[in-house]
Enzyme design. Structure first.
Site, PDB file in Angstrom:
ATOM      1  N   GLY A 248       1.059  -1.737  -0.104  1.00 53.19           N
ATOM      2  CA  GLY A 248       0.202   0.206   0.165  1.00 53.19           C
ATOM      3  C   GLY A 248       0.669   1.465  -0.242  1.00 53.19           C
ATOM      4  O   GLY A 248       2.277   1.434   0.232  1.00 53.19           O
ATOM      5  N   GLY A 251       2.062   5.572   4.570  1.00 54.43           N
ATOM      6  CA  GLY A 251       1.526   6.167   5.741  1.00 54.43           C
ATOM      7  C   GLY A 251      -0.081   5.919   5.519  1.00 54.43           C
ATOM      8  O   GLY A 251      -0.505   6.251   6.677  1.00 54.43           O
ATOM      9  N   GLY A 253      -0.125   2.800   7.230  1.00 55.10           N
ATOM     10  CA  GLY A 253      -0.725   1.818   8.445  1.00 55.10           C
ATOM     11  C   GLY A 253      -0.252   0.669   8.235  1.00 55.10           C
ATOM     12  O   GLY A 253       0.161  -0.143   9.242  1.00 55.10           O
ATOM     13  N   LYS A 254       0.998   0.620   7.553  1.00 57.04           N
ATOM     14  CA  LYS A 254       1.126  -0.607   7.128  1.00 57.04           C
ATOM     15  C   LYS A 254       2.089  -0.660   8.387  1.00 57.04           C
ATOM     16  O   LYS A 254       2.075  -2.303   9.456  1.00 57.04           O
ATOM     17  CB  LYS A 254       1.891  -1.069   5.726  1.00 57.04           C
ATOM     18  CG  LYS A 254       1.731  -0.743   4.600  1.00 57.04           C
ATOM     19  CD  LYS A 254       2.211  -1.311   3.167  1.00 57.04           C
ATOM     20  CE  LYS A 254       3.491   0.196   3.555  1.00 57.04           C
ATOM     21  NZ  LYS A 254       2.261   1.150   3.074  1.00 57.04           N
ATOM     22  N   GLU A 470     -16.517   6.844 -13.169  1.00 58.69           N
ATOM     23  CA  GLU A 470     -16.489   5.632 -12.305  1.00 58.69           C
ATOM     24  C   GLU A 470     -17.947   4.964 -12.596  1.00 58.69           C
ATOM     25  O   GLU A 470     -18.806   3.328 -13.065  1.00 58.69           O
ATOM     26  CB  GLU A 470     -16.463   5.309 -11.955  1.00 58.69           C
ATOM     27  CG  GLU A 470     -14.493   5.733 -11.409  1.00 58.69           C
ATOM     28  CD  GLU A 470     -13.864   5.301 -12.248  1.00 58.69           C
ATOM     29  OE1 GLU A 470     -14.532   3.653 -12.533  1.00 58.69           O
ATOM     30  OE2 GLU A 470     -12.709   5.347 -12.437  1.00 58.69           O
ATOM     31  N   HIS A 473     -19.527   3.441 -15.585  1.00 60.47           N
ATOM     32  CA  HIS A 473     -18.574   2.077 -15.808  1.00 60.47           C
ATOM     33  C   HIS A 473     -19.935   1.387 -15.265  1.00 60.47           C
ATOM     34  O   HIS A 473     -20.422   0.602 -16.043  1.00 60.47           O
ATOM     35  CB  HIS A 473     -17.285   1.778 -15.266  1.00 60.47           C
ATOM     36  CG  HIS A 473     -16.243   2.472 -16.228  1.00 60.47           C
ATOM     37  ND1 HIS A 473     -16.656   2.260 -17.589  1.00 60.47           N
ATOM     38  CD2 HIS A 473     -14.900   2.931 -15.626  1.00 60.47           C
ATOM     39  CE1 HIS A 473     -15.008   2.470 -17.949  1.00 60.47           C
ATOM     40  NE2 HIS A 473     -14.297   3.340 -17.266  1.00 60.47           N
TER      41      HIS A 473
HETATM   42  P1  ADP Z   1       3.281   3.223   6.654  1.00 67.72           P
HETATM   43  O1  ADP Z   1       4.352   1.636   7.554  1.00 67.72           O
HETATM   44  O2  ADP Z   1       2.255   1.843   5.524  1.00 67.72           O
HETATM   45  O3  ADP Z   1       4.069   3.684   5.413  1.00 67.72           O
HETATM   46  P2  ADP Z   1       2.810   3.457   9.317  1.00 67.72           P
HETATM   47  O4  ADP Z   1       1.975   2.255   9.912  1.00 67.72           O
HETATM   48  O5  ADP Z   1       4.026   3.999   9.753  1.00 67.72           O
HETATM   49  O6  ADP Z   1       2.826   3.911   7.831  1.00 67.72           O
HETATM   50  O7  ADP Z   1       1.746   4.959   9.465  1.00 67.72           O
HETATM   51  C1  ADP Z   1       2.376   6.355  10.281  1.00 67.72           C
HETATM   52  C2  ADP Z   1       1.994   6.492  11.308  1.00 67.72           C
HETATM   53  O8  ADP Z   1       0.114   6.682  10.662  1.00 67.72           O
HETATM   54  C3  ADP Z   1       1.054   5.923  12.337  1.00 67.72           C
HETATM   55  O9  ADP Z   1       1.587   5.804  13.186  1.00 67.72           O
HETATM   56  C4  ADP Z   1      -0.350   5.939  12.391  1.00 67.72           C
HETATM   57  O10 ADP Z   1       0.049   7.065  13.978  1.00 67.72           O
HETATM   58  C5  ADP Z   1      -0.878   7.202  11.536  1.00 67.72           C
HETATM   59  N1  ADP Z   1      -1.585   5.905  11.101  1.00 67.72           N
HETATM   60  C6  ADP Z   1      -1.930   5.454   9.085  1.00 67.72           C
HETATM   61  N2  ADP Z   1      -2.754   4.633   8.949  1.00 67.72           N
HETATM   62  C7  ADP Z   1      -3.336   4.805  10.248  1.00 67.72           C
HETATM   63  C8  ADP Z   1      -4.138   4.414  10.390  1.00 67.72           C
HETATM   64  N3  ADP Z   1      -5.078   3.075   9.996  1.00 67.72           N
HETATM   65  N4  ADP Z   1      -5.142   4.731  11.669  1.00 67.72           N
HETATM   66  C9  ADP Z   1      -4.405   5.003  12.680  1.00 67.72           C
HETATM   67  N5  ADP Z   1      -3.607   5.339  12.552  1.00 67.72           N
HETATM   68  C10 ADP Z   1      -2.867   5.692  11.326  1.00 67.72           C
HETATM   69 ZN    ZN Z   2     -12.299   3.907 -16.635  1.00 70.14          ZN
END
Ligand code: ADP
Ligand code: ZN
Ligand code: MG
Length: 653
Positions: A248, A251, A253-254, A470, A473
């Site tokens: 994904g 940012g 939330g991975k 969209e 479609h």
């Molecule tokens: P990625 O690893 O996908 O780049 P992160 O897990 O490092 O993203 O996310 C960075 C910060 O953003 C997290 O520490 C959190 O504070 C916030 N964040 C991102 N996605 C979410 C979510 N779905 N719910 C709550 N906080 C989130």
């Molecule tokens: Zn299209």
């Protein structure tokens, strides 16, 4: 506040995160002083300083010699005669004369007055071989005694030996450390750089801390379940996942999800970033991989999380290798992953925002054979994320988080967390005690301005056009009998190219397409552009991909499947079947000018017929188009059920 700390940490490790903020100055200042402040040597150092100050103080305090006056030998003799010296200590070098005799000295000592003892002025002179000296003393009735040759005191020994040694030691350590740092955490320090073990208690992240990623969480449930009770799975002989790739945009939330999996399962969490493996020195990365897996095996069941795995997992390319070190590291990773058996219950999670550049070897069965999509949050998701992150922020009562969620389409979880943070700072700057809606709005503007420059976010006009497209479609699919049903419509931009998307699900596995089914597919493909025409009486470039897919399909209908009038039941040697061995070079048209022209006009004709059909249909259902688009603009995603219900309700009227 825990949350914020947590986020700071993950931001720092996440180099791809555009919201990565560096505290200016603090970490770059490499002066000795700041190093002292920052590391544990500080305490050793301060301790040494105090120790030596104390030592020298005591030493000078205890020294009774402070008031000694060196005088000439003849003067010394005169003092004896005049009675100023009543007692003499004879050392191997000196005569030391005291103005008091034994009784008086004892009296002073008994008063315990250290100061008066010290203040007794003594005289000293160097010994001269004078046979008349001792008789003089006897004559004057002066007390005299000899002392053993002086030994250096323990304190003196300490000071003269240990102090230089300690200073050298300290200097050496600083130097060593500096070298280690300068070499980009090279050989010197790599032993200390093992994956940090976050003990079970430390992984306090739970699924509840991740909002708006329900589908991803659902898919990870199984991993949690396995880690909790692997026996259940192995007893049945079931195959358990070994590697799961979280895919994904940055940012979303991975990292957070990976931590939450460890937290939910209550197992140790080993985290390393792909960039940590890639070092200047060949072999270091591979050694780290080995080390990481060895540690993990000892702590099983546990999770190994490799963030930004693309840093090591980039496709190796053919022949000319650009980076030996990375290749070795990747090979080691593959070897380690293959070395696990499923009974060992170590699960490897990887995260990347560019799965397409990964080496295919990484994605083979038994390695990262599962992918979990972690997408940008939709409206509801954003609302939930805002709720989570504003928990520790004082919000004024008028704050409407739903409105904030509506204003932040296309932003990631990290962006939202940042906005909440920023709004708190703005509130302070605006001299408020609580965060007001204004502050939040200002924070959004700041953040969006930055993102728009990077082309990561759409303006409202574009967004509306994408929505009509969209829905076009989707409606085309709904009203075309042979088309697959719609399962999801979304206008959340995905990556750089796709602004929105409509997903259809094949009802059954298809090995054959009838001619009418191909035509139905073309209707659906053209639905996007048709909706734009119906709404704006003007088409846009947004349908480029649809059109090329449609014409490609029709061309193959004619050339490969023999479905045209003129070349019924004949395969024309088309470009594609000629490109043998994937050279991508051959494949120039084999057929004659006329045939080529026939194919082109036929293609255009067939596509146009279908296009006109769908324009007509959408014109007749313009209200429905408006209705669904409005709903989509509001919610950003519609699932199949929501969509069908909207259309069915409308049709009933
Ligand atoms: P990625 O690893 O996908 O780049 P992160 O897990 O490092 O993203 O996310 C960075 C910060 O953003 C997290 O520490 C959190 O504070 C916030 N964040 C991102 N996605 C979410 C979510 N779905 N719910 C709550 N906080 C989130
Ligand atoms: Zn299209
Ligand atoms: Mg991350």
């Amino acid at each position: 506040m825990d949350k914020n700390n947590d986020r700071d940490k993950s931001n720092r490790t996440d180099s791809s995160n555009s919201n990565n903020k560096k505290e200016p100055g603090i970490h770059n200042d490499d002066s000795l002083l700041s190093r002292l402040k920052n590391n544990k040597h500080r305490y050793t150092f301060v301790f040494f300083i105090f120790f030596f100050i104390a030592l020298s103080l005591i030493n000078s305090f205890l020294s009774v010699d402070r008031n000694r006056q060196e005088i000439e030998y003849n003067v010394f003799k005169n003092y004896i005669v005049s009675g100023q010296i009543k007692r003499i200590e004879i050392t191997d070098e000196l005569y030391i004369g005291y103005p008091v005799d034994r009784d008086e000295l004892v009296a002073v000592q008994e008063t315990n007055d250290l100061r008066s003892m010290i203040n007794i002025a003594t005289y000293s002179t160097y010994r001269i071989d004078d046979p008349a000296f001792i008789p003089l003393l006897d004559e004057q009735g002066v007390e005299y005694y000899a002392t053993a040759p002086t030994q250096p005191s323990i304190l003196q020994t300490i000071i003269s030996w240990i102090l230089p040694l300690a200073i050298m030691l300290l200097l050496w350590r600083f130097l060593f450390n500096k070298m280690g740092k300068g070499m980009g955490q090279g050989v010197m320090s790599f032993n200390q750089n093992k994956a940090k073990i976050v003990a079970e208690g430390d992984t306090d992240t739970r699924f509840d801390d991740v909002a708006g990623a329900d589908e991803s969480k659902q898919e990870l449930e199984e991993v949690v379940d396995f880690l909790k009770d692997s026996k259940k799975y192995t007893d049945v002989g079931g195959k358990v996942p070994k590697g799961v790739l979280l895919v994904g945009p940055p940012g979303t939330g991975k990292t957070l999800l990976a931590k939450a999996v460890a937290g939910e399962a209550g197992v140790p969490f080993f985290k390393m970033s792909g960039a940590d493996f890639v070092e200047m020195f060949v072999g270091v990365g591979a050694a780290r991989v080995r080390d990481l897996f060895r540690q993990a095996r000892e702590k099983a069941p546990c999770i190994i999380f490799i963030d930004e795995i693309d840093a090591i997992g980039k496709s190796r390319g053919g022949g000319i290798s650009g980076n030996d070190e990375r290749e070795q590291t990747l090979n080691q990773l593959l070897v380690e992953m293959d070395g696990f058996n499923s009974a060992e219950s170590v699960i490897i999670l990887g995260a990347t925002n560019r799965p397409e550049i990964l080496d295919p070897a990484l994605l083979r069965p038994g390695r990262f054979d599962r992918q979990v999509l972690v997408d940008k949050p939709d409206l509801l998701g954003r609302h939930e994320i805002l709720k989570i992150h504003s928990k520790n922020v004082k919000l004024s009562e008028e704050v409407d988080l739903h409105a904030i969620a509506q204003a932040t389409a296309g932003l990631s979880g990290a962006d939202l967390a940042n906005i909440v943070n920023e709004s708190a700072l703005l509130a302070v700057r605006n001299k408020r005690k609580e965060v007001a809606q204004e502050d939040l709005m200002e924070a959004i503007e700041k953040s969006i301005a930055g993102l728009q420059r990077k082309g990561r976010i759409m303006n409202p006009k574009e967004r509306e056009r994408v929505a009509y497209h969209e829905v076009g479609h989707a409606l085309a699919a709904y009203f075309t009998t042979g088309a697959d049903p719609v399962i999801k419509i979304s206008i959340i931009p995905r990556g750089m190219s796709a602004l929105g998307y409509t997903l259809q699900q094949p009802t059954e596995d298809r090995y054959l397409l009838s001619k009418s089914e191909i035509l139905d597919t073309i209707v659906v493909l053209m639905g996007g552009r048709a909706a734009e025409e119906v709404k704006y009486q003007e088409i846009s470039t947004g349908a480029g991909n649809d059109i090329s897919r449609a014409s490609d399909l029709v061309r193959r209908m004619i050339t490969e499947y023999g479905m045209s009038e003129q070349f019924r039941n004949i395969t024309l040697p088309s470009g594609q079947s000629q490109t043998m061995l994937g050279t991508g070079l051959g494949g120039q048209k084999e057929y004659s000018e006329e045939t080529q022209q026939y194919i082109d006009t036929q293609t255009a004709q067939i596509v146009n017929i279908e296009y006109d059909k769908i324009v007509e249909l959408l014109s007749s259902k313009k209200d429905l188009l408006e209705l669904v688009t409005k709903e989509l603009l509001e919610r950003e995603t519609l699932d199949g059920a929501q969509f069908s219900k909207l259309v069915a309700d409308y049709e009933e009227k």
